[in-house]
Design a protein around this motif. Structure first.
Motif, short mmCIF file in Angstrom:
data_model
loop_
_atom_site.label_atom_id
_atom_site.label_comp_id
_atom_site.label_asym_id
_atom_site.label_seq_id
_atom_site.Cartn_x
_atom_site.Cartn_y
_atom_site.Cartn_z
N ALA A 36 0.73 -1.16 -0.06
CA ALA A 36 0.03 0.00 0.05
C ALA A 36 0.95 1.23 0.15
CB ALA A 36 -1.00 -0.06 1.34
N GLN A 37 2.00 1.24 0.68
CA GLN A 37 2.76 2.40 0.74
C GLN A 37 3.47 2.83 -0.47
OE1 GLN A 37 3.55 -0.50 2.09
NE2 GLN A 37 5.64 -1.07 2.63
N TYR A 38 3.28 1.82 -1.55
CA TYR A 38 4.08 2.27 -3.01
C TYR A 38 3.00 2.48 -4.03
CZ TYR A 38 8.23 0.42 -0.32
OH TYR A 38 9.25 0.37 0.50
N LEU A 39 1.58 2.07 -3.55
CA LEU A 39 0.82 2.06 -4.47
C LEU A 39 0.43 3.39 -5.48
CD1 LEU A 39 -1.50 0.60 -5.92
CD2 LEU A 39 -3.22 1.09 -4.06
N GLU A 40 0.39 4.50 -4.49
CA GLU A 40 0.32 6.02 -5.33
C GLU A 40 1.45 6.08 -6.35
OE1 GLU A 40 -0.36 10.60 -4.21
OE2 GLU A 40 0.10 9.30 -2.53
N THR A 41 2.54 5.80 -5.74
CA THR A 41 3.54 6.14 -6.77
C THR A 41 3.66 5.22 -8.06
OG1 THR A 41 5.00 7.18 -5.13
CG2 THR A 41 6.33 6.14 -7.10
N ALA A 42 3.21 4.05 -7.81
CA ALA A 42 3.29 3.00 -8.78
C ALA A 42 2.36 3.28 -9.69
CB ALA A 42 3.19 1.53 -8.26
N LEU A 43 1.14 3.56 -9.30
CA LEU A 43 -0.01 4.19 -10.39
C LEU A 43 0.38 5.30 -10.96
CD1 LEU A 43 -3.13 3.48 -7.73
CD2 LEU A 43 -2.45 2.20 -9.98
N ASP A 44 1.03 6.37 -10.44
CA ASP A 44 1.37 7.58 -11.24
C ASP A 44 2.54 6.86 -12.34
OD1 ASP A 44 0.02 9.15 -9.56
OD2 ASP A 44 1.78 10.04 -8.52
N GLN A 45 3.34 6.14 -11.80
CA GLN A 45 4.30 5.83 -12.80
C GLN A 45 3.81 4.95 -14.07
OE1 GLN A 45 6.82 3.55 -10.09
NE2 GLN A 45 8.19 5.64 -9.81
N THR A 46 2.76 4.15 -13.46
CA THR A 46 1.78 3.49 -14.81
C THR A 46 1.21 4.41 -15.63
OG1 THR A 46 1.56 1.60 -13.16
CG2 THR A 46 0.22 1.85 -15.10
N GLU A 47 0.73 5.60 -15.12
CA GLU A 47 -0.02 6.31 -16.07
C GLU A 47 1.05 7.37 -16.90
OE1 GLU A 47 -3.01 9.16 -17.65
OE2 GLU A 47 -2.94 7.19 -16.69
N ALA A 48 2.24 7.44 -16.40
CA ALA A 48 3.19 8.28 -17.12
C ALA A 48 3.68 7.15 -18.27
CB ALA A 48 4.36 8.70 -16.44
N LEU A 49 3.96 6.00 -18.13
CA LEU A 49 4.06 4.83 -19.20
C LEU A 49 2.92 5.13 -20.37
CD1 LEU A 49 5.39 2.66 -20.55
CD2 LEU A 49 4.59 1.13 -19.15
N ARG A 50 1.66 5.16 -19.77
CA ARG A 50 0.53 5.20 -20.76
C ARG A 50 0.74 6.63 -21.68
NH1 ARG A 50 -3.68 7.73 -21.64
NH2 ARG A 50 -3.55 9.29 -19.96
N ILE A 51 1.02 7.58 -21.07
CA ILE A 51 1.16 8.89 -21.68
C ILE A 51 2.35 8.86 -22.66
CG2 ILE A 51 2.06 11.50 -21.26
CD1 ILE A 51 0.61 11.27 -18.41
N PHE A 52 3.47 8.22 -22.40
CA PHE A 52 4.38 8.24 -23.38
C PHE A 52 4.10 7.24 -24.60
CE2 PHE A 52 7.43 9.12 -19.61
CZ PHE A 52 8.02 10.10 -20.31
N ARG A 53 3.34 6.04 -24.17
CA ARG A 53 3.08 5.07 -25.31
C ARG A 53 2.12 5.89 -26.39
NH1 ARG A 53 3.19 -0.45 -22.27
NH2 ARG A 53 5.20 -1.19 -23.03
N GLY A 54 1.24 6.69 -25.74
CA GLY A 54 0.23 7.42 -26.50
C GLY A 54 0.51 8.66 -27.15
N SER A 55 1.80 9.25 -27.02
CA SER A 55 2.22 10.48 -27.35
C SER A 55 2.75 10.64 -28.94
CB SER A 55 3.39 10.95 -26.62
OG SER A 55 4.15 12.09 -26.99
N ALA A 56 2.46 11.65 -29.63
CA ALA A 56 2.78 11.80 -30.70
C ALA A 56 4.29 12.82 -30.98
CB ALA A 56 1.82 12.52 -31.85
N SER A 57 4.90 12.97 -29.84
CA SER A 57 5.87 13.88 -29.57
C SER A 57 7.07 13.45 -30.26
CB SER A 57 6.23 14.29 -28.09
OG SER A 57 7.43 14.75 -27.74
#
Length: 481
Positions: free
Chosen positions: A390-411
């Motif tokens: 539980a103590q790592y969950l928030e950070t892990a979810l944020d990092q998972t969201e970051a991966l989704r952002i990178f993979r969906g980016s057209a940058s």
């Protein structure tokens, strides 16, 4: 007036009973250049190049078994596999864990064996008349490869040795006779012609490995400088251009000279090599999050390899603010990011970086993400497990969201997203025994464990930057048994 003349030292390293002679020069910092010679010569072929570049770069040139000053036991069996074994042992004994390889002639099949065995060693390639494609084999080369043993003795005479230096040159008066004279001295030593005959008969096994080496080049895409003498009687110009099929970003220069291109065109070639080494060994890297545990480890590793590191903490840059990022990283070659924080700092930072870096003129980003988004099995992420801490969950979810952002980016940013093992990223120094792959499941060792030290993980991050690997991909790294 200041004249810089490097000191070249000479020594021996024992590798399983083989006494390997080598020449070495240059400063200790930065990425070394391992110079792999051809036939019928030895490390002395690089003496003028070492004089030209040794005051700025570390250059190391060994003699193979059966060549130059290297001494072998009487029962040594000569093959390209065995020569690669000895060079592998030499590299290990010298403590070289990351270097650029200069491949010339026989240096090609020996060096590419090292590359396929240890891709993590290779920071770049300089290919000079070292063939790895069938279209680069001339009729003379094909005839030599197919020749029976009793037809090879004529190859080891002074006229043939001399012709390998002078054939195809534009100005033969620039070719010093010292090279072929010293080569012939070594060829005439007891047992040396037998060694060369065995290697000539084994050369067909190199050709059989061409597809494997080409696949390695396509997969790893090492930064590569190709230099070729178009008058080479053995390895023709189409062999140089064939590399571009698998290495489309390689730099190619063809000269009107022969096989030993350095002999006639060193004044033109040495600056090309210096510029190439400068690009590989002296990147300007901004590290956002350099005060953290992982960020500081990466900063130390990058600095140890000779890169110019700009450490940036939260007081130096706001990773969520476009203007702050742009001001902080402008003028750098690459950015490495290792951050975490509340209020979705990680995904907000990912979006801001993808937008800001093109404005700053930086197109390379390595983002240190989490291991929680790795999958224990297809479709099942570790972060979604009810047992995830539980103590790592928030950070892990944020990092998972970051991966989704990178993979969906057209940058246009060439990003790489790094995931450590989901549990065992452990404190420890660099061992050099690790593997990195683009994948969504953890890498495991023979016991089924996935773990890595912070030192090895930092090394894998800098490896990725230097080799240009895992562009727009998530990769993970772990120790290997």
């Amino acid at each position: 007036m200041t004249i810089q003349i490097p000191r070249i030292s000479h020594g021996y390293v024992d590798v399983a009973g083989v006494r390997v002679f080598y020449r070495e020069t240059g400063p200790e910092d930065g990425i070394p250049l391992l110079l792999l010679h051809g036939v019928p010569t030895a490390s002395h072929q690089f003496s003028r190049l070492m004089d030209a570049l040794g005051s700025r770069y570390r250059l190391i040139a060994p003699d193979y078994p059966g060549f130059g000053h290297t001494e072998t036991p009487d029962d040594f069996v000569y093959s390209f596999d065995r020569l690669a074994d000895v060079m592998e042992g030499f590299v290990t004994a010298k403590g070289l864990d990351r270097f650029v390889m200069y491949l010339f002639d026989f240096g090609g099949p020996i060096g590419l064996r090292l590359a396929t065995r240890h891709p993590e060693w290779i920071a770049g390639l300089i290919v000079q008349n070292a063939n790895a494609y069938e279209e680069g084999l001339s009729g003379l080369a094909l005839d030599t490869i197919a020749a029976p043993a009793d037809a090879l003795d004529g190859m080891f005479t002074l006229p043939v040795t001399r012709s390998q230096y002078e054939s195809g040159t534009t100005r033969p008066e620039l070719i010093a006779p010292d090279g072929w004279t010293l080569d012939q001295h070594f060829l005439d030593l007891p047992g040396r012609k037998d060694a060369q005959r065995a290697l000539a008969l084994d050369y067909k096994n190199n050709v059989a490995l061409y597809p494997q080496w080409q696949a390695w080049l396509r997969e790893h895409r090492p930064p590569t400088l190709i230099i070729w003498g178009r008058g080479d009687a053995f390895f023709t110009e189409p062999g140089a251009r064939a590399y571009l099929r698998d290495l489309p970003d390689a730099e190619l220069h063809v000269f009107d000279t022969g096989h030993f291109a350095l002999e006639e065109n060193l004044p033109e070639i040495a600056p090309l090599i210096a510029e190439f080494l400068e690009r590989q060994t002296r990147m300007k890297v901004a590290i956002i999050g350099a005060t953290g545990n992982l960020g500081s480890a990466v900063a130390r590793e990058a600095a140890a390899r000779g890169h110019h590191v700009t450490p940036l903490g939260s007081n130096d840059v706001d990773v969520t603010d476009l203007a702050s990022i742009t001001d902080a990283v402008a003028g750098h070659d690459a950015v490495i990011v290792s951050v975490k924080g509340p209020e979705q700092l990680v995904p907000r930072g990912a979006r801001a970086l993808l937008e800001a870096l093109p404005v700053a003129g930086v197109n390379r980003l390595v983002f240190l993400g989490g291991g929680g988004s790795l999958e224990s099995e297809p479709g099942k992420r570790f972060v979604d497990s009810p047992d995830f801490p539980a103590q790592y969950l928030e950070t892990a979810l944020d990092q998972t969201e970051a991966l989704r952002i990178f993979r969906g980016s057209a940058s246009p940013v060439e990003w790489s997203y790094a995931s450590p093992p989901p549990v065992h990223l452990v404190p420890g120094d660099k061992t050099g025994s690790y593997l990195a792959e683009a994948r969504d499941t953890p890498l495991t060792d023979e016991a089924g464990d996935s773990r890595i030290t912070t030192g090895d993980y930092a090394a894998a991050i800098v490896d990725t930057l230097e080799t240009g690997s895992f562009i727009r991909e998530r990769f993970t790294a772990a120790a290997v048994s």
